[in-house]
Design a protein around this motif. Structure first.
Motif, mmCIF file in Angstrom:
data_model
loop_
_atom_site.group_PDB
_atom_site.id
_atom_site.type_symbol
_atom_site.label_atom_id
_atom_site.label_comp_id
_atom_site.label_asym_id
_atom_site.label_seq_id
_atom_site.Cartn_x
_atom_site.Cartn_y
_atom_site.Cartn_z
ATOM 1 N N GLY A 41 34.013 14.302 14.116
ATOM 2 C CA GLY A 41 35.223 15.151 14.191
ATOM 3 C C GLY A 41 36.340 14.678 15.490
ATOM 4 N N GLU A 42 37.473 15.257 15.317
ATOM 5 C CA GLU A 42 38.420 14.647 16.306
ATOM 6 C C GLU A 42 38.155 14.777 17.567
ATOM 7 O OE1 GLU A 42 42.017 16.933 15.944
ATOM 8 O OE2 GLU A 42 42.543 16.075 13.835
ATOM 9 N N GLN A 43 37.459 15.519 18.244
ATOM 10 C CA GLN A 43 37.044 15.802 19.371
ATOM 11 C C GLN A 43 35.974 14.756 19.892
ATOM 12 O OE1 GLN A 43 35.523 19.902 19.931
ATOM 13 N NE2 GLN A 43 37.674 20.476 21.008
ATOM 14 N N GLU A 44 34.953 14.405 19.009
ATOM 15 C CA GLU A 44 34.055 13.402 19.038
ATOM 16 C C GLU A 44 34.676 12.051 19.000
ATOM 17 O OE1 GLU A 44 30.221 11.727 19.832
ATOM 18 O OE2 GLU A 44 31.051 13.606 20.090
ATOM 19 N N VAL A 45 35.625 11.773 18.138
ATOM 20 C CA VAL A 45 36.388 10.482 18.101
ATOM 21 C C VAL A 45 37.398 10.273 19.633
ATOM 22 C CG1 VAL A 45 38.710 9.427 17.303
ATOM 23 C CG2 VAL A 45 37.117 10.713 15.673
ATOM 24 N N GLU A 46 37.824 11.324 20.282
ATOM 25 C CA GLU A 46 38.296 11.340 21.583
ATOM 26 C C GLU A 46 37.428 10.886 22.512
ATOM 27 O OE1 GLU A 46 40.839 14.833 21.432
ATOM 28 O OE2 GLU A 46 42.423 13.617 20.682
ATOM 29 N N ARG A 47 36.197 11.550 22.659
ATOM 30 C CA ARG A 47 35.295 11.255 23.625
ATOM 31 C C ARG A 47 34.489 9.935 23.469
ATOM 32 N NH1 ARG A 47 30.230 10.723 24.452
ATOM 33 N NH2 ARG A 47 29.677 10.644 22.390
ATOM 34 N N ARG A 48 34.403 9.474 22.202
ATOM 35 C CA ARG A 48 33.700 8.060 22.034
ATOM 36 C C ARG A 48 34.933 7.174 22.665
ATOM 37 N NH1 ARG A 48 30.077 8.015 16.621
ATOM 38 N NH2 ARG A 48 28.683 9.509 17.175
ATOM 39 N N CYS A 49 36.251 7.293 22.452
ATOM 40 C CA CYS A 49 37.190 6.313 22.750
ATOM 41 C C CYS A 49 37.334 6.292 24.179
ATOM 42 C CB CYS A 49 38.542 6.810 22.361
ATOM 43 S SG CYS A 49 39.934 5.921 22.597
ATOM 44 N N ARG A 50 37.116 7.496 25.059
ATOM 45 C CA ARG A 50 36.876 7.340 26.393
ATOM 46 C C ARG A 50 35.409 6.607 26.872
ATOM 47 N NH1 ARG A 50 38.563 12.679 25.623
ATOM 48 N NH2 ARG A 50 36.407 13.425 26.020
ATOM 49 N N GLU A 51 34.447 7.110 26.137
ATOM 50 C CA GLU A 51 33.008 6.286 26.449
ATOM 51 C C GLU A 51 33.054 5.055 26.393
ATOM 52 O OE1 GLU A 51 28.521 6.772 25.241
ATOM 53 O OE2 GLU A 51 29.854 8.341 24.587
#
Length: 159
Positions: A41-51
């Motif tokens: 999902g969108e939130q996981e995309v954003e989290r992985r982008c930071r990670e």
């Protein structure tokens, strides 16, 4: 350095990173492989982008329209994927992604040959159009006659 990763693929390290070459001739319209990975999902995309900031991003954003409304599906092969993630961009590609729904809610992203491909030729598809303009972008290294000079980029991780 090149590795025979499957009977019909050769993975090579190139100036533009890893890439995939055809291990045998592929006819126009033939299925090459699926762009496989985790559906997130969108939130996981954003989290992985930071990670994974600074690492290559292989997340594919699939955009469909239902009843005039856009629907996005994100496929991330970083942790669970296949050879499809190593296909590079070209402004004049020999492959294309076609979405298919195979009796499930999540679409499958199939990579198909747009034209006949000879053994040893690099497999590539067009990553799309850029949401960012200007010269502060990553240079495209496809070397095609129709090269747009820069790789397509999204303004945000979920575009």
């Amino acid at each position: 350095m090149c590795l025979h990763t499957a009977p019909n693929f050769i993975t090579c390290e190139m100036a533009k990173g890893f890439g995939v070459r055809a291990g045998e001739q592929i006819a126009a319209g033939e299925f090459v492989c699926e762009y496989a990975g985790e559906c997130i999902g969108e939130q996981e995309v954003e989290r992985r982008c930071r990670e994974f900031r600074g690492d290559d991003n292989y997340t594919l954003t699939l955009k469909e329209f239902f009843g005039g409304k856009p629907v996005k599906t994100f496929v991330d092969p970083r942790l669970r994927g296949n050879i499809g993630r190593f296909l590079n961009h070209s402004c004049e590609p020999n492959c294309e992604i076609i979405l298919a729904r195979l009796g499930r809610m999540i679409p499958a992203a199939g990579i198909f040959a747009k034209r006949d491909i000879v053994r040893g030729e690099e497999l590539c598809y067009d990553y799309g159009h850029s949401a960012i303009e200007g010269e502060n972008r990553k240079l495209c290294l496809c070397k095609s006659e129709k090269c747009r000079k820069y790789l397509p980029m999204s303004a945000t991780p979920i575009e």
